[in-house]
Design a protein around this motif. Structure first.
Motif, PDB file in Angstrom:
ATOM      1  N   THR A   3     -22.571 -11.558   2.678  1.00  0.00           N
ATOM      2  CA  THR A   3     -22.934 -10.211   2.239  1.00  0.00           C
ATOM      3  C   THR A   3     -24.386 -10.157   1.783  1.00  0.00           C
ATOM      4  N   THR A  34     -21.051  -3.753   8.606  1.00  0.00           N
ATOM      5  CA  THR A  34     -20.733  -2.536   7.871  1.00  0.00           C
ATOM      6  C   THR A  34     -21.801  -2.326   6.810  1.00  0.00           C
ATOM      7  N   VAL A  35     -22.385  -1.133   6.792  1.00  0.00           N
ATOM      8  CA  VAL A  35     -23.356  -0.737   5.780  1.00  0.00           C
ATOM      9  C   VAL A  35     -22.646   0.186   4.808  1.00  0.00           C
ATOM     10  N   ARG A  36     -22.752  -0.116   3.505  1.00  0.00           N
ATOM     11  CA  ARG A  36     -22.141   0.719   2.469  1.00  0.00           C
ATOM     12  C   ARG A  36     -23.200   1.133   1.454  1.00  0.00           C
ATOM     13  N   TYR A  38     -23.898   2.826  -2.271  1.00  0.00           N
ATOM     14  CA  TYR A  38     -23.243   3.022  -3.566  1.00  0.00           C
ATOM     15  C   TYR A  38     -24.132   3.891  -4.447  1.00  0.00           C
ATOM     16  N   ILE A  44     -18.739   3.855  -3.821  1.00  0.00           N
ATOM     17  CA  ILE A  44     -19.178   4.004  -2.436  1.00  0.00           C
ATOM     18  C   ILE A  44     -19.318   5.492  -2.122  1.00  0.00           C
ATOM     19  N   SER A  47     -20.647   5.132   4.290  1.00  0.00           N
ATOM     20  CA  SER A  47     -20.600   3.854   5.003  1.00  0.00           C
ATOM     21  C   SER A  47     -20.555   4.101   6.503  1.00  0.00           C
ATOM     22  N   THR A  48     -20.911   3.064   7.248  1.00  0.00           N
ATOM     23  CA  THR A  48     -20.829   3.099   8.701  1.00  0.00           C
ATOM     24  C   THR A  48     -20.662   1.680   9.214  1.00  0.00           C
ATOM     25  N   THR A  49     -20.107   1.545  10.399  1.00  0.00           N
ATOM     26  CA  THR A  49     -19.975   0.240  11.042  1.00  0.00           C
ATOM     27  C   THR A  49     -20.739   0.275  12.364  1.00  0.00           C
ATOM     28  N   LEU A  65     -25.269   9.182   6.468  1.00  0.00           N
ATOM     29  CA  LEU A  65     -23.967   8.742   5.965  1.00  0.00           C
ATOM     30  C   LEU A  65     -23.325   9.810   5.086  1.00  0.00           C
ATOM     31  N   VAL A  74     -27.275  -0.658  -1.756  1.00  0.00           N
ATOM     32  CA  VAL A  74     -26.658  -0.764  -0.433  1.00  0.00           C
ATOM     33  C   VAL A  74     -26.205  -2.198  -0.207  1.00  0.00           C
TER      34      VAL A  74
END
Length: 115
Positions: A3, A34-36, A38, A44, A47-49, A65, A74
């Motif tokens: 991560t 996966t980008v998250r 916060y 959160i 997010s996107t994959t 997003l 992030v």
């Protein structure tokens, strides 16, 4: 553990601020990620994959997003080996001309040294 974390972004649609996560795959294999995003409270907010091709790169807009008018951090999780991805987040405003970067760092530093 692979991560990656970046400590900060700022988004304000009224002042035309957006943040862009720039990601590069350093390997010869594709990597799923996966980008998250916060908020400052650690919740959160978007997010996107994606699948990033070998030696490929991509950019992810934080406002794309669904994030608006907040600041936060992030994370990027992926299925590659440690060091497979490098990333940076750039917050900028075309209206004010201000921009700043916040590089991503791993949660833990890997070593091959043994004690």
């Amino acid at each position: 553990e692979t991560t990656l974390f970046s400590p900060g972004f700022f988004v304000n649609t009224g002042a035309a601020y957006d943040a862009f996560v720039e990601i590069r795959n350093n390997t010869t294999s594709s990597v799923e990620l996966t980008v998250r995003a916060y908020n400052a409270a650690g919740t959160i907010v978007g997010s996107t994959t994606a699948t990033l091709a070998s030696n490929g790169n991509t950019a992810v807009s934080i406002t794309a997003l669904g994030v608006t008018n907040t600041n936060g951090s992030v994370s990027i999780t992926h299925n590659g080996p440690p060091g497979a991805l490098v990333a940076n987040i750039t917050t900028l405003s075309g209206t004010t001309g201000l921009s700043f970067d916040a590089p991503f760092a791993p949660r833990m530093v890997w070593s091959t040294f043994q004690q």
